[in-house]
Design a protein around this motif. Structure first.
Motif, PDB file in Angstrom:
ATOM      1  N   ALA A 118    -148.337  54.294  28.394  1.00  0.00           N
ATOM      2  CA  ALA A 118    -147.661  54.472  29.155  1.00  0.00           C
ATOM      3  C   ALA A 118    -146.137  53.842  28.987  1.00  0.00           C
ATOM      4  N   SER A 119    -146.023  53.056  28.822  1.00  0.00           N
ATOM      5  CA  SER A 119    -145.019  51.882  28.894  1.00  0.00           C
ATOM      6  C   SER A 119    -143.765  52.791  28.168  1.00  0.00           C
ATOM      7  N   PHE A 120    -144.395  53.133  26.362  1.00  0.00           N
ATOM      8  CA  PHE A 120    -143.705  54.153  25.358  1.00  0.00           C
ATOM      9  C   PHE A 120    -143.639  55.411  26.503  1.00  0.00           C
ATOM     10  N   LEU A 121    -144.060  56.273  27.452  1.00  0.00           N
ATOM     11  CA  LEU A 121    -143.878  57.404  28.057  1.00  0.00           C
ATOM     12  C   LEU A 121    -143.200  57.652  28.569  1.00  0.00           C
ATOM     13  N   ILE A 122    -143.210  56.202  29.920  1.00  0.00           N
ATOM     14  CA  ILE A 122    -142.645  55.647  30.871  1.00  0.00           C
ATOM     15  C   ILE A 122    -140.881  55.314  30.272  1.00  0.00           C
ATOM     16  N   ALA A 123    -141.075  54.734  28.910  1.00  0.00           N
ATOM     17  CA  ALA A 123    -139.267  54.670  28.824  1.00  0.00           C
ATOM     18  C   ALA A 123    -138.504  56.109  28.324  1.00  0.00           C
ATOM     19  N   VAL A 124    -139.524  56.676  27.424  1.00  0.00           N
ATOM     20  CA  VAL A 124    -139.271  58.189  27.120  1.00  0.00           C
ATOM     21  C   VAL A 124    -138.751  58.943  28.202  1.00  0.00           C
ATOM     22  N   TRP A 125    -139.330  59.468  29.644  1.00  0.00           N
ATOM     23  CA  TRP A 125    -139.465  60.112  30.030  1.00  0.00           C
ATOM     24  C   TRP A 125    -138.302  60.191  30.797  1.00  0.00           C
ATOM     25  N   TYR A 126    -138.041  58.466  31.519  1.00  0.00           N
ATOM     26  CA  TYR A 126    -137.099  57.726  32.201  1.00  0.00           C
ATOM     27  C   TYR A 126    -135.475  58.617  32.033  1.00  0.00           C
ATOM     28  N   HIS A 127    -135.022  58.852  33.492  1.00  0.00           N
ATOM     29  CA  HIS A 127    -134.795  59.618  33.852  1.00  0.00           C
ATOM     30  C   HIS A 127    -132.879  58.972  34.553  1.00  0.00           C
ATOM     31  N   ALA A 128    -131.959  58.306  34.445  1.00  0.00           N
ATOM     32  CA  ALA A 128    -131.139  57.925  34.875  1.00  0.00           C
ATOM     33  C   ALA A 128    -130.939  58.950  36.149  1.00  0.00           C
ATOM     34  N   GLY A 129    -130.274  58.430  36.964  1.00  0.00           N
ATOM     35  CA  GLY A 129    -129.820  59.517  38.042  1.00  0.00           C
ATOM     36  C   GLY A 129    -130.523  60.274  39.234  1.00  0.00           C
ATOM     37  N   SER A 130    -131.620  60.190  38.574  1.00  0.00           N
ATOM     38  CA  SER A 130    -133.485  60.478  40.101  1.00  0.00           C
ATOM     39  C   SER A 130    -133.683  59.450  41.021  1.00  0.00           C
ATOM     40  N   PRO A 131    -133.423  59.314  41.884  1.00  0.00           N
ATOM     41  CA  PRO A 131    -134.065  58.939  42.636  1.00  0.00           C
ATOM     42  C   PRO A 131    -134.961  58.179  42.311  1.00  0.00           C
ATOM     43  N   LEU A 132    -136.344  58.781  42.691  1.00  0.00           N
ATOM     44  CA  LEU A 132    -137.584  57.829  41.951  1.00  0.00           C
ATOM     45  C   LEU A 132    -137.396  56.810  40.647  1.00  0.00           C
ATOM     46  N   TRP A 133    -136.671  57.292  39.653  1.00  0.00           N
ATOM     47  CA  TRP A 133    -136.490  56.437  38.472  1.00  0.00           C
ATOM     48  C   TRP A 133    -135.559  55.481  38.652  1.00  0.00           C
ATOM     49  N   ASP A 134    -134.435  55.731  39.142  1.00  0.00           N
ATOM     50  CA  ASP A 134    -133.468  54.590  39.697  1.00  0.00           C
ATOM     51  C   ASP A 134    -133.816  53.582  41.166  1.00  0.00           C
ATOM     52  N   LYS A 135    -135.324  53.528  41.926  1.00  0.00           N
ATOM     53  CA  LYS A 135    -135.843  52.978  42.105  1.00  0.00           C
ATOM     54  C   LYS A 135    -136.760  52.047  41.441  1.00  0.00           C
ATOM     55  N   LEU A 136    -137.522  52.931  40.678  1.00  0.00           N
ATOM     56  CA  LEU A 136    -137.996  51.539  40.053  1.00  0.00           C
ATOM     57  C   LEU A 136    -137.852  51.183  39.272  1.00  0.00           C
ATOM     58  N   ASP A 137    -136.693  51.538  38.234  1.00  0.00           N
ATOM     59  CA  ASP A 137    -135.081  50.641  37.471  1.00  0.00           C
ATOM     60  C   ASP A 137    -135.174  49.164  38.204  1.00  0.00           C
ATOM     61  N   GLN A 138    -134.939  49.942  39.765  1.00  0.00           N
ATOM     62  CA  GLN A 138    -133.418  48.784  40.344  1.00  0.00           C
ATOM     63  C   GLN A 138    -135.304  47.665  40.838  1.00  0.00           C
ATOM     64  N   LEU A 139    -136.206  48.366  41.146  1.00  0.00           N
ATOM     65  CA  LEU A 139    -137.855  47.248  41.478  1.00  0.00           C
ATOM     66  C   LEU A 139    -138.189  46.048  40.338  1.00  0.00           C
ATOM     67  N   SER A 140    -137.378  46.970  39.175  1.00  0.00           N
ATOM     68  CA  SER A 140    -138.396  46.122  37.952  1.00  0.00           C
ATOM     69  C   SER A 140    -136.308  45.507  37.048  1.00  0.00           C
ATOM     70  N   SER A 141    -135.925  45.805  38.019  1.00  0.00           N
ATOM     71  CA  SER A 141    -134.559  44.597  37.038  1.00  0.00           C
ATOM     72  C   SER A 141    -133.756  44.704  36.223  1.00  0.00           C
ATOM     73  N   GLY A 142    -133.970  46.386  36.344  1.00  0.00           N
ATOM     74  CA  GLY A 142    -133.229  47.469  34.764  1.00  0.00           C
ATOM     75  C   GLY A 142    -134.373  47.479  33.813  1.00  0.00           C
ATOM     76  N   ARG A 143    -135.261  47.420  33.796  1.00  0.00           N
ATOM     77  CA  ARG A 143    -136.236  47.070  32.779  1.00  0.00           C
ATOM     78  C   ARG A 143    -136.486  48.611  32.119  1.00  0.00           C
ATOM     79  N   MET A 144    -136.218  49.552  33.021  1.00  0.00           N
ATOM     80  CA  MET A 144    -136.778  51.140  32.747  1.00  0.00           C
ATOM     81  C   MET A 144    -135.742  51.650  32.052  1.00  0.00           C
TER      82      MET A 144
END
Length: 453
Positions: free
Chosen positions: A299-325
């Motif tokens: 799951a960690s590897f797939l999330i890292a590969v699928w992350y897409h900056a600019g997507s509202p969902l991914w940006d929110k998850l990145d914010q919640l994880s302090s930029g980890r995504m």
């Protein structure tokens, strides 16, 4: 070649070529002495030296022969406990903002303490020595490739756990760590040592005398895990309230969300294992537990590969994880997967805060498979044996590792619990930390009258 002749390392483990050479010389001398002793014993009636060596395959003996055997057996538990205490002192002291640097002699004492426990205060069969060498090999190869001995150091310490009563050792060191952590916090509150407050857009984070709020949080997770392990067999309402208070303190004042998630998972798993024993003993759960490290890794590897900056969902998850995504995604773009690992201590990827991704890239594929294979086996063993508190601690560690690199020596007692994957306890010794005798019967239930669980 840097690994073999390192003058300085992150753990100060092999500080000079002479220290490493002395360790090899000591091991070689004891090996020769063992063979000489086996030869003398063969002359006394055994079928030749080769027959004696073959007999050693399954027979546990003292390295070097049985000199001072009684004293060595008597000193083994205490020697390990003191070495473990120094080991944890090193971590707490290094993580503190106390004005006094860790003396180099402390690291040398820990090194020689581990070496002495392995060579002088532990009995082995030849089969066990071969298994220990096989277990250590991937981490030696990774250390040679990267120059970092961090996990190699942990594995060597893990091998010291053989023939040790884990409950006695952990209980003694737990109280020492508790006193050190709270002494550090009190010193910070009194202004004797500095404290760090990290202010963000919506949060103020306090380190309470440690070098980072997440560092403070990992010791709160350690203390929470130790509390559950030592009290699980007689846990009361106030224990759960105390653990909930630590969760509140970690989440609200320290504001370490990764460690708060770990404590929350510990509470949830502890409550479920304590009060829902029928559910906890359901047949699929041990197998799901064994698969959990691999599922979390995937799951960690797939999330890292699928992350897409600019997507509202991914940006929110990145914010919640302090930029980890974004950081995880960057790692998949910059780092290749290698066999034996690599060093990537640059400004961008130094804080690759994922147990799963960090170990994949830093240990390499072989070390990654060895590490998580050991973790998976240990978790399965604890669950199968009905060791509920230990299982809860492992699960909390897996959750914590989603957003931290997983400092498994100073975050949870996992460095000891891993031993359940590779050792069979000697008679009279506890291979678990909890007494594990909650009401309700079944695996991990109360012992028979006059007996022990």
């Amino acid at each position: 070649m840097g690994f073999w002749i390192a003058e300085e390392t992150s753990m100060n483990f092999l500080r000079t070529r002479w220290l490493f050479g002395a360790a090899l010389l000591a091991a070689g001398m004891l090996g020769v002495a063992t063979l000489l002793w086996l030869g003398r014993r063969a002359e006394a009636g055994r079928p030749g030296l080769w027959g004696a060596v073959r007999g050693w395959w399954a027979e546990e003996i003292w390295l070097g022969g049985p000199f001072w055997a009684g004293r060595r057996a008597a000193l083994s538990q205490g020697w390990f406990t003191v070495t473990f205490a120094l080991f944890m002192l090193r971590w707490v002291w290094a993580d503190s903002l106390a004005p006094f640097a860790i003396p180099r002699v402390l690291m040398d004492l820990i090194f020689w303490g581990i070496l002495a426990k392995l060579l002088l205060f532990t009995r082995y069969s030849l089969k066990q020595l071969a298994a220990a060498a096989l277990l250590s090999l991937p981490f030696f190869l990774s250390a040679a490739a990267t120059g970092s001995q961090y996990l190699l150091y942990q594995v060597l310490f893990l091998l010291c756990v053989k023939d040790i009563d884990l409950r006695k050792a952990f209980r003694a060191v737990f109280w020492a760590v508790l006193l050190l952590v709270f002494a550090n916090m009190l010193a910070a509150a009194a202004g004797l040592i500095p404290t760090v407050a990290h202010a963000g857009a919506f949060r103020i984070r306090n380190s309470y005398g440690f070098n980072h709020p997440n560092t403070c949080g990992k010791y709160l997770l350690y203390l929470s895990a130790g509390w559950l392990l030592l009290r699980f067999d007689r846990v009361r309402v106030w224990d759960w309230l105390g653990l909930a208070a630590l969760l509140w303190f970690c989440n609200t004042l320290v504001d370490s969300r990764s460690n708060s998630l770990g404590i929350l998972a510990l509470l949830a798993a502890g409550l479920a294992s304590r009060y829902l024993p029928r559910f906890w003993r359901a047949r699929p759960l041990p197998f799901l537990g064994a698969a959990a490290p691999w599922l979390a890794s995937a799951a960690s590897f797939l999330i890292a590969v699928w992350y897409h900056a600019g997507s509202p969902l991914w940006d929110k998850l990145d914010q919640l994880s302090s930029g980890r995504m974004e950081l995880f995604h960057l790692a998949t773009q910059k780092l290749p997967v290698t066999l034996f690992g690599q060093s990537f201590l640059d400004e961008e990827l130094y804080t690759l805060d994922s147990l799963y991704l960090n170990n994949l890239y830093s240990l390499g594929l072989i070390g990654f498979l060895a590490y998580f294979g050991l973790l998976s086996l240990a978790l399965y063993q604890c669950w199968q044996k009905g060791w509920r508190a230990e299982t809860a601690v492992f699960l909390s560690f897996l959750v914590y590792g989603l957003f931290e690199r997983g400092c498994w020596s100073s975050t949870t007692p996992a460095v000891l619990l891993f031993a359940n994957a590779i050792y069979r306890p000697a008679p009279g010794l506890e291979a678990r930390i909890s007494q594990n005798t909650p009401a309700g019967g079944g695996p991990g239930g109360p012992a028979a009258p006059g007996g022990r669980a």
